[in-house]
Design an enzyme around this catalytic site. Structure first.
Site, PDB file in Angstrom:
ATOM      1  N   TYR A  69     -11.330  12.542 -55.951  1.00 29.24           N
ATOM      2  CA  TYR A  69      -9.977  12.992 -56.314  1.00 29.24           C
ATOM      3  C   TYR A  69      -9.342  13.614 -55.075  1.00 29.24           C
ATOM      4  CZ  TYR A  69      -6.274  15.914 -58.233  1.00 29.24           C
ATOM      5  OH  TYR A  69      -5.061  16.489 -58.478  1.00 29.24           O
ATOM      6  N   GLU A 108      -0.972  12.141 -55.632  1.00 31.73           N
ATOM      7  CA  GLU A 108      -2.312  12.327 -56.208  1.00 31.73           C
ATOM      8  C   GLU A 108      -2.981  10.967 -56.301  1.00 31.73           C
ATOM      9  OE1 GLU A 108      -3.422  14.832 -60.014  1.00 31.73           O
ATOM     10  OE2 GLU A 108      -3.117  12.742 -60.579  1.00 31.73           O
TER      11      GLU A 108
END
Ligand code: GDP
Ligand code: MN
Length: 383
Positions: free
Chosen positions: A101, A189
């Site tokens: 992530y 993101e």
């Protein structure tokens, strides 16, 4: 402005971030053709602006043509948290060794940028954040200093990214920071950022939010704007920079401020009329804007009377009055105008308009009286 995944991936790719080759599909046939082109296994992904698609069945991996057709037909019938799926992104599926992530966003409280990296990316990142927050490494970034490779390295090490992938993730973070700053994003993101079986990194998902305030220096963002409205009145109003919504009634409305425009719609309704539109000319009611507003309303064949309701605050009523006269000189109005001007410099405004009053230009002292007069004219057929 939030981007769809496929738009976000294209945006990331401009800054050198690796994404799998893919394409969009709007029909089952297009989806199957794309899967055939990129080869199997292929990933078919619903394009909606909400997260959690994986868990909602919005991501399908398929091994052949028949599976692609079946998956596409299911995806197009899916609604994910109320969002209907109208477009798919098809790419050749990656073989995943690890899911990471990475994100960059603004920490409004600290007034700094915030980078987050985790070695435990994927669809359960929210659980990780809740139950094991230490597994997400965070680093505040002073915008003056930016993100250096050393800073990125510290973050990547703290996140426990696999040793063989660390250099690649550091390089990717530096590019992502450039995308975030030069690309004027509020959020970038990548979840998951995958390490593939062959040791490459690839952004498998992309969430990008662009900063609307920066759109003036990104003419290329127009490609991301949602489809143009179908209503020709709304299209022409948008081109003039007016905030306009077309309605079905016969009283055209021009007001300054969204609140006053809404109140005007209510009062028109209250006295038995129906508004032809919502139109907020905002804080700068000059002749150009007024002419633009009148042009848009004038082109609406259903309008029988126009109600101008301005409460002067920062906007001066005498400027508005001059704007109205200027506009009437430029636009030949098809229906009578009922004007109510109150607030800053109202008296001067009335002096300016008085010599021009007729049955085509009427002045009323209150919003209520003006609404009633406009509705009366409209009921009588107006133009
Ligand atoms: P989200 O649920 O909306 O965040 O959708 P994502 O695009 O992140 O996909 C959810 C999950 O589907 C990912 O975490 C992956 O595990 C899986 N996935 C997505 N694309 C691929 C792919 O190309 N190959 C494989 N093997 N899995 C994928
Ligand atoms: Mn995701």
């Amino acid at each position: 402005m939030d981007l769809y995944e496929y738009q976000g991936k294209r945006y990331l790719a401009r800054f050198g971030i690796p994404v799998a080759p893919g394409t969009v599909a709007d029909t089952i046939d297009e989806a199957v053709a794309a899967a055939e082109r990129f080869g199997y296994p292929a990933a078919l992904k619903a394009q909606v602006k909400v997260g959690g698609r994986g868990k909602a069945g919005g991501v399908r991996l398929v091994a052949d043509r028949a599976e692609a057709a079946e998956a596409a037909s299911r995806l197009f019938r899916l609604a994910i948290r109320g969002h209907r799926v109208e477009r798919l992104w098809i790419e050749s599926a990656s073989r995943i060794a690890a899911e990471y992530y990475v994100s960059l966003t603004l920490d409004r409280e600290a007034r700094l940028h915030l980078a987050m990296v985790s070695a435990r990316g994927g669809v359960d990142i929210e659980d990780v954040a809740d139950h094991d927050p230490a597994a997400i490494a965070r680093r505040e970034i002073d915008p003056i200093d930016g993100l250096s490779p050393d800073g990125a390295q510290a973050l990547v090490a703290a996140a426990g990214i696999d040793a063989l992938a660390q250099a690649g993730v550091v390089d990717l973070l530096v590019r992502l920071y450039r995308c975030y700053v030069e690309g004027d994003a509020d959020l970038v993101e990548i979840n998951p950022l995958v390490l593939t079986a062959s040791g490459d990194l690839c952004a498998l998902d992309a969430k990008v939010t662009l900063d609307d305030e920066a759109s003036f220096r990104h003419p290329e963002w127009s490609e991301f704007a949602d489809a143009e409205p179908d209503d020709p009145r709304e299209r022409s109003a948008r081109a003039k920079g007016l905030s306009y919504v077309g309605l079905d009634g016969s009283v055209g409305i021009i007001a300054n401020g969204a609140g006053l425009a809404m109140a005007t719609l209510d009062v028109v309704q209250q006295v038995g009329g129906a508004a032809a539109n919502f139109l907020d000319i905002g804080g700068a009611a000059d002749a150009d804007l007024m002419a633009g507003a009148l042009e848009v309303i004038n082109a609406d064949g259903k309008v029988r009377a126009v109600l101008v309701n301005v409460f002067g605050g920062i906007v001066r009523c005498d400027d508005v009055a001059r704007g109205i006269l200027g506009a009437m000189g430029r636009v030949e109005l098809a229906s009578p105008l009922v004007v109510r001007l109150d607030g800053t410099r109202a008296r001067e405004a009335h002096e300016i308009l008085r010599p021009h009053l007729s049955d085509r230009l009427v002045m009323e002292p209150t919003m209520f009286a003006a609404a009633r007069h406009a509705v009366e004219i409209a009921a009588g057929g107006g133009r």
